[in-house]
Structure formats: structure tokens, C-alpha cells
Design a protein around this motif. Structure first.
Motif, PDB file in Angstrom:
ATOM      1  N   SER A 102       0.864  -1.190   0.000  1.00 26.93           N
ATOM      2  CA  SER A 102       0.000   0.000   0.000  1.00 26.93           C
ATOM      3  C   SER A 102       0.894   1.231   0.000  1.00 26.93           C
ATOM      4  O   SER A 102       0.580   2.245   0.620  1.00 26.93           O
ATOM      5  N   ILE A 103       2.023   1.113  -0.666  1.00 23.89           N
ATOM      6  CA  ILE A 103       3.009   2.186  -0.751  1.00 23.89           C
ATOM      7  C   ILE A 103       3.346   2.419  -2.218  1.00 23.89           C
ATOM      8  O   ILE A 103       3.388   1.480  -3.020  1.00 23.89           O
ATOM      9  N   GLY A 104       3.545   3.663  -2.579  1.00 28.18           N
ATOM     10  CA  GLY A 104       3.911   3.961  -3.950  1.00 28.18           C
ATOM     11  C   GLY A 104       4.420   5.386  -4.098  1.00 28.18           C
ATOM     12  O   GLY A 104       4.481   6.144  -3.132  1.00 28.18           O
ATOM     13  N   THR A 105       4.781   5.718  -5.329  1.00 29.75           N
ATOM     14  CA  THR A 105       5.304   7.044  -5.641  1.00 29.75           C
ATOM     15  C   THR A 105       4.279   7.829  -6.453  1.00 29.75           C
ATOM     16  O   THR A 105       3.736   7.317  -7.437  1.00 29.75           O
ATOM     17  N   VAL A 106       4.018   9.047  -6.031  1.00 25.05           N
ATOM     18  CA  VAL A 106       3.055   9.902  -6.733  1.00 25.05           C
ATOM     19  C   VAL A 106       3.624  10.289  -8.093  1.00 25.05           C
ATOM     20  O   VAL A 106       4.735  10.822  -8.190  1.00 25.05           O
ATOM     21  N   ILE A 107       2.858  10.011  -9.154  1.00 22.72           N
ATOM     22  CA  ILE A 107       3.275  10.334 -10.517  1.00 22.72           C
ATOM     23  C   ILE A 107       2.662  11.650 -10.991  1.00 22.72           C
ATOM     24  O   ILE A 107       3.315  12.468 -11.631  1.00 22.72           O
ATOM     25  N   ALA A 108       1.378  11.854 -10.661  1.00 23.98           N
ATOM     26  CA  ALA A 108       0.682  13.067 -11.095  1.00 23.98           C
ATOM     27  C   ALA A 108      -0.436  13.378 -10.116  1.00 23.98           C
ATOM     28  O   ALA A 108      -0.963  12.485  -9.448  1.00 23.98           O
ATOM     29  N   VAL A 109      -0.790  14.646 -10.018  1.00 29.29           N
ATOM     30  CA  VAL A 109      -1.873  15.075  -9.121  1.00 29.29           C
ATOM     31  C   VAL A 109      -2.866  15.936  -9.888  1.00 29.29           C
ATOM     32  O   VAL A 109      -2.527  16.575 -10.887  1.00 29.29           O
ATOM     33  N   GLY A 110      -4.113  15.925  -9.407  1.00 27.56           N
ATOM     34  CA  GLY A 110      -5.140  16.759 -10.013  1.00 27.56           C
ATOM     35  C   GLY A 110      -4.996  18.213  -9.595  1.00 27.56           C
ATOM     36  O   GLY A 110      -4.155  18.553  -8.759  1.00 27.56           O
ATOM     37  N   PRO A 111      -5.852  19.095 -10.136  1.00 24.45           N
ATOM     38  CA  PRO A 111      -5.771  20.521  -9.805  1.00 24.45           C
ATOM     39  C   PRO A 111      -6.261  20.848  -8.407  1.00 24.45           C
ATOM     40  O   PRO A 111      -6.089  21.963  -7.920  1.00 24.45           O
ATOM     41  N   GLY A 112      -6.881  19.884  -7.722  1.00 23.68           N
ATOM     42  CA  GLY A 112      -7.367  20.105  -6.366  1.00 23.68           C
ATOM     43  C   GLY A 112      -8.872  20.293  -6.314  1.00 23.68           C
ATOM     44  O   GLY A 112      -9.507  20.606  -7.326  1.00 23.68           O
ATOM     45  N   PRO A 113      -9.472  20.105  -5.128  1.00 23.06           N
ATOM     46  CA  PRO A 113     -10.915  20.292  -4.980  1.00 23.06           C
ATOM     47  C   PRO A 113     -11.282  21.775  -4.973  1.00 23.06           C
ATOM     48  O   PRO A 113     -10.416  22.637  -4.807  1.00 23.06           O
ATOM     49  N   LEU A 114     -12.569  22.042  -5.122  1.00 23.91           N
ATOM     50  CA  LEU A 114     -13.050  23.416  -5.116  1.00 23.91           C
ATOM     51  C   LEU A 114     -13.418  23.852  -3.701  1.00 23.91           C
ATOM     52  O   LEU A 114     -13.989  23.074  -2.930  1.00 23.91           O
ATOM     53  N   ASP A 115     -13.070  25.096  -3.352  1.00 22.96           N
ATOM     54  CA  ASP A 115     -13.494  25.625  -2.064  1.00 22.96           C
ATOM     55  C   ASP A 115     -14.861  26.287  -2.208  1.00 22.96           C
ATOM     56  O   ASP A 115     -15.497  26.196  -3.269  1.00 22.96           O
ATOM     57  N   GLU A 116     -15.335  26.944  -1.168  1.00 25.40           N
ATOM     58  CA  GLU A 116     -16.667  27.531  -1.175  1.00 25.40           C
ATOM     59  C   GLU A 116     -16.811  28.684  -2.161  1.00 25.40           C
ATOM     60  O   GLU A 116     -17.929  29.082  -2.519  1.00 25.40           O
ATOM     61  N   GLU A 117     -15.696  29.221  -2.620  1.00 30.65           N
ATOM     62  CA  GLU A 117     -15.724  30.312  -3.588  1.00 30.65           C
ATOM     63  C   GLU A 117     -15.478  29.825  -5.012  1.00 30.65           C
ATOM     64  O   GLU A 117     -15.373  30.626  -5.936  1.00 30.65           O
ATOM     65  N   GLY A 118     -15.362  28.523  -5.167  1.00 28.57           N
ATOM     66  CA  GLY A 118     -15.141  27.966  -6.500  1.00 28.57           C
ATOM     67  C   GLY A 118     -13.695  27.980  -6.944  1.00 28.57           C
ATOM     68  O   GLY A 118     -13.408  27.750  -8.117  1.00 28.57           O
ATOM     69  N   LYS A 119     -12.774  28.204  -6.011  1.00 29.03           N
ATOM     70  CA  LYS A 119     -11.351  28.211  -6.336  1.00 29.03           C
ATOM     71  C   LYS A 119     -10.726  26.875  -5.960  1.00 29.03           C
ATOM     72  O   LYS A 119     -11.172  26.199  -5.033  1.00 29.03           O
ATOM     73  N   ARG A 120      -9.685  26.489  -6.682  1.00 30.06           N
ATOM     74  CA  ARG A 120      -9.018  25.223  -6.438  1.00 30.06           C
ATOM     75  C   ARG A 120      -8.095  25.300  -5.224  1.00 30.06           C
ATOM     76  O   ARG A 120      -7.357  26.264  -5.045  1.00 30.06           O
ATOM     77  N   LYS A 121      -8.149  24.261  -4.391  1.00 37.82           N
ATOM     78  CA  LYS A 121      -7.266  24.165  -3.235  1.00 37.82           C
ATOM     79  C   LYS A 121      -6.115  23.214  -3.563  1.00 37.82           C
ATOM     80  O   LYS A 121      -6.339  22.121  -4.077  1.00 37.82           O
ATOM     81  N   GLN A 122      -4.905  23.634  -3.265  1.00 34.74           N
ATOM     82  CA  GLN A 122      -3.731  22.831  -3.577  1.00 34.74           C
ATOM     83  C   GLN A 122      -3.729  21.538  -2.768  1.00 34.74           C
ATOM     84  O   GLN A 122      -4.089  21.524  -1.582  1.00 34.74           O
ATOM     85  N   LEU A 123      -3.329  20.450  -3.403  1.00 30.38           N
ATOM     86  CA  LEU A 123      -3.278  19.169  -2.717  1.00 30.38           C
ATOM     87  C   LEU A 123      -2.069  19.091  -1.787  1.00 30.38           C
ATOM     88  O   LEU A 123      -1.081  19.803  -1.966  1.00 30.38           O
ATOM     89  N   SER A 124      -2.164  18.198  -0.803  1.00 30.14           N
ATOM     90  CA  SER A 124      -1.117  18.074   0.213  1.00 30.14           C
ATOM     91  C   SER A 124       0.038  17.174  -0.220  1.00 30.14           C
ATOM     92  O   SER A 124       1.008  17.022   0.519  1.00 30.14           O
TER      93      SER A 124
END
Length: 257
Positions: free
Chosen positions: A197-219
Motif C-alpha cells: 500500500s506504498i507507492g510514488t506519486v506520478i501526477a496530481v489533479g488541480p485540487g478540490p473546489l473551495d466555497e468560492e469555487g477556487k481550487r485548493k492545492q493538494l497536500s
């Protein structure tokens, strides 16, 4: 009418612009010596006696247009493989359900607060979607799926899964190679190898939307080695034989260093 997909452990999609995919699988738990094991609940077959598998809804030929509403999209499902890689014809029951298709129509979108959110996909985009998402319909002689944009895992830009572009809060992880030997030096068979259950992150999405419709950066970021929850996400196999998994960032439990 929602469709419940009961398939074998492996789904194969091998056509132009599509790579091969493995279905959901149970990964073995990561062993942590400082924790006491919990008693697991055991489900018997009796628990599933009332489960009903429903067929796709058929849209009558008199209807020539199907327009999804809101944040929904209409996906034309890729045809299931009828033969194995060795050329053996598969019976209908053994043909694996694909998890990919082409966007053929999109809704008008939705609003978050006062801001209208634009779709991340458009007509003609080749996508991978969650295994049990959406409602299957038979329309214009082909099988389609109506699902929410959030149920789309990522966009396929090439024929290799490692180049998949995750959407929203999803991340693409290259799974670590399972151990070939036990601590005592005994070689393990494929069936007995512990699935990591371990691996290396290859790519990430733009992040979820906050209450104002802006993208939040992933951790997490590409290059991070991470520990993720078992049973999470969707499993894929790359053209080089490597295993990948796409899951939501909330299923990533820790960054290892």
C-alpha cells in the motif's frame, strides 16, 4: 436506473488511446508492530442474497438526443474485449466491464457560491471513470453512462496510463514492487506476494473546489512516496507492466521519507 457492475478482478481495455486496466483489488494491510489487530467483521454470502443486478435502461429509438443536466456528462462506453490476448473467444459472462470511454455530451455545469464552475472535460475527451459510478443507458444502439464529472478519475492523453491526467482531488500513484522473498529468503509465488500500500506519486489533479469555487492545492506532490488506504481507488496496469492506482488525496494516509 443505476447499474451495479459485478466483474472479475481484472478489467482489460486495449484499444487505440486506451491502456490495460486492472479492477479493484484487496491490498494486504501494512504491518505496524505498535498496533494491536482489530477483530474483523466477516461477511457471509447470505449478506448478498438480496442483491439485484439491474440491466441498462434502454432509450426508445424515437428519442434522438440525450442532453445531460447540471454537472453530469454522457460517456460512450468502450466495447468490452471479446477475445483474450491469445485470441481465445470469451463468453459474455467472462468479458470484463471497461472503465473508460469518450465524452459525447456535457451538461450546463454548476455553480459554487456565485461562481460558475467550468467543466474539466469536453466532448471528444477520452476518460477513465470510477468503477461503480453513474447510470448505464442503451442509447442510439450503444451503451452509454451518465455520471457526474466528479466520478471521472482522469483524462487519457496517450495510450499509457502513466501519462493519465488526474482530475479534481485525485492522484496517480505508481505502486511499489511487491517483495519477491520472505524474511527467511524463501521465494514467494505471485498469489502469496504481499500487495503493498506504498507507492510514488506520478501526477496530481488541480485540487478540490473551495466555497468560492477556487481550487485548493493538494497536500502531496509528484515524487512523494506515500502510504495509502487499502481497498481505495482504481487499479491500472501500464504498458510496461508496472502497476498504478488512482485515488482521492483523502485516501493518502502519510508521506514517507
Amino acid at each position: 436506473m443505476a447499474t451495479t457492475h459485478l466483474t472479475s478482478a481484472a478489467s482489460s481495455i486495449s484499444a487505440k488511446r486506451f491502456t490495460s486496466f486492472e479492477g479493484l483489488r484487496a491490498s494486504n494491510a501494512v504491518r505496524v508492530s505498535s498496533f494491536s489487530p482489530l477483530k474483523q467483521n466477516v461477511l457471509s454470502l447470505r449478506s448478498f442474497r438480496s442483491l439485484v443486478v439491474k440491466a441498462a435502461t434502454t432509450v426508445a429509438p424515437k428519442y434522438t438526443s440525450l442532453k445531460p443536466l447540471g454537472d453530469r456528462v454522457l460517456v460512450k462506453i468502450k466495447t468490452a474485449e471479446e477475445k483474450t490476448s491469445g485470441g481465445i473467444l470469451l463468453p459474455t459472462a467472462a468479458q470484463s466491464k471497461p472503465q473508460a470511454g469518450e465524452i459525447v455530451a456535457v451538461g450546463e455545469g454548476h455553480a459554487v457560491g456565485k461562481n460558475k464552475v467550468e467543466f474539466s472535460v469536453k466532448t471528444g475527451t477520452q476518460v477513465v471513470y470510477s468503477k461503480y459510478a453513474g447510470t448505464e443507458v442503451e442509447f442510439d444502439g450503444s451503451n452509454h453512462l451518465i455520471l457526474k464529472e466528479d466520478d471521472i478519475v482522469g483524462i487519457l492523453e496517450t495510450d499509457d496510463v502513466k501519462d493519465m491526467k488526474p482530475l479534481n482531488d485525485r492522484v496517480l500513484i505508481k505502486v511499489a514492487v511487491a517483495e519477491e522473498k520472505t524474511a527467511g529468503g524463501l521465494y514467494l509465488t505471485d498469489a502469496s506476494k504481499e500487495k503493498p500500500s506504498i507507492g510514488t506519486v506520478i501526477a496530481v489533479g488541480p485540487g478540490p473546489l473551495d466555497e468560492e469555487g477556487k481550487r485548493k492545492q493538494l497536500s502531496v506532490a509528484p515524487g512523494n512516496t506515500v502510504l495509502y488506504s487499502k481497498y481505495a481507488g482504481n487499479d491500472f496496469k501500464g504498458t510496461d507492466g508496472s502497476e498504478y492506482i488512482a485515488l482521492r488525496v483523502s485516501d493518502v494516509m502519510a508521506i514517507l521519507s
